[in-house]
Design an enzyme around this catalytic site. Structure first.
Site, PDB file in Angstrom:
ATOM      1  N   ASN A  58      38.469  36.959  41.389  1.00 38.30           N
ATOM      2  CA  ASN A  58      37.821  38.254  41.195  1.00 38.30           C
ATOM      3  C   ASN A  58      36.685  38.421  42.200  1.00 38.30           C
ATOM      4  OD1 ASN A  58      38.587  40.332  39.343  1.00 38.30           O
ATOM      5  ND2 ASN A  58      38.459  38.816  37.695  1.00 38.30           N
TER       6      ASN A  58
ATOM      7  N   ASP B 180      33.234  39.914  36.886  1.00 31.07           N
ATOM      8  CA  ASP B 180      34.584  40.396  37.191  1.00 31.07           C
ATOM      9  C   ASP B 180      34.586  41.047  38.578  1.00 31.07           C
ATOM     10  OD1 ASP B 180      37.201  41.521  37.034  1.00 31.07           O
ATOM     11  OD2 ASP B 180      37.050  41.719  34.880  1.00 31.07           O
TER      12      ASP B 180
END
Length: 297
Positions: free
Chosen positions: A151, A201
């Site tokens: 990510n 994220d």
């Protein structure tokens, strides 16, 4: 250092979608649309802020992992473990990885038109993912492995730093990046959430070099200065933001994708904006996304 705290009242709904796992928002300066995907719903979507039009295309695959814009105006879509180019009548596919219970996840194109994209474990705990560099000629190079969930791939405005997050290791790293050679070195820790098990994220950078990160299961966005200090926190009305990008004609609207995945029935009832595309105006100015440059066959 004081931290700029932005409340949920500043957060608007751009599209009242119901994404299971919204991801990878990209602003296209040519179409003046915001493009994003629903990974588990296998949807490729666009939003036109001028008209409010929301268009959706579905795909037949297990996961629609991420996307990239191309120099010729098309898109690359990461379907399971391969890259597919929209509108390619020849059906040419770039196979990135095979033989593992993985899928492609986050990716970003550098200023030379190469795609940096990683894989992740479908069970979310095995360190069997990798980061890859993909050229326009279809050459795939494995840069490193031992990744659980790729990510937060982003490049600094001066193209000297690559950021990389492993969400399930709860850490973000930075590398020295050589734009000409397409190489990385000197890996070092940028942000560490191992103690709290918070999940950084998706990410993007602004014109000042700030790294904006969405915290899945954390209900917030965080801006890091290039020295790693946090100077802005945006509290969101949803638990699961996934990724973010700057868009709009002036690149001053921060778009945020979100997820309904992993929320229980009570959370879904209490979070009507979960799964929607959100927008926050005027917090910073972004940069145009680079485009994948495909070489002639």
């Amino acid at each position: 250092m004081s931290i700029n705290l932005i409340s949920p009242t500043k957060v608007e709904t751009a599209v009242a979608a119901a994404d299971i796992l919204g991801e990878t928002p990209l602003w296209c300066d040519r179409t003046r649309k915001l493009w994003w995907i629903d990974i588990d719903g296998r949807l490729h979507q666009s939003f036109d802020p001028a008209t409010g039009a929301h268009q959706v295309t579905s795909y037949d695959c297990r996961f629609l992992g991420s996307q990239a814009m191309t120099a010729d105006g098309s898109h690359l879509l990461a379907q399971d473990l391969s890259l597919h180019r929209l509108g390619d009548i020849a059906g040419r596919v770039i196979e990135v990885e095979s033989g593992l219970d993985n899928r492609l996840n986050d990716g970003r194109v550098d200023a030379r038109g190469r795609l940096w994209i990683g894989t992740m474990d479908n069970e979310l705990h095995r360190p069997q993912g990798s980061l890859y560099r993909v050229t326009g000629g279809g050459e795939v190079t494995r840069m490193f492995g031992d990744v659980i969930v790729t990510n937060g791939i982003a490049f600094s405005p001066d193209n000297r730093t690559l950021y990389f997050t492993d969400t399930r290791r709860y850490r973000t790293w930075q590398f020295d990046f050589d734009l000409d050679d397409g190489t990385i070195r000197n890996r070092r820790l940028f942000a560490d959430y191992m103690a709290t098990k918070e999940r950084p994220d998706g990410a993007c950078v602004d014109v000042a070099g700030g790294l904006w990160t969405a915290f899945f299961s954390g209900g917030r966005l965080v801006r890091y200065r290039p020295d790693g200090q946090i100077d802005t926190v945006v509290t969101l009305p949803v638990t699961n933001p996934t990724c973010l990008c700057f868009g709009g004609s002036d690149l001053k609207t921060l778009y945020v994708t979100t997820a309904r995945k992993f929320l229980n029935p009570r959370q879904l009832r209490d979070e009507p904006q979960a799964g929607q595309l959100l927008a926050i105006h005027g917090v910073a100015e972004g940069l145009l996304e680079h485009r994948f440059v495909r070489s002639s066959p």
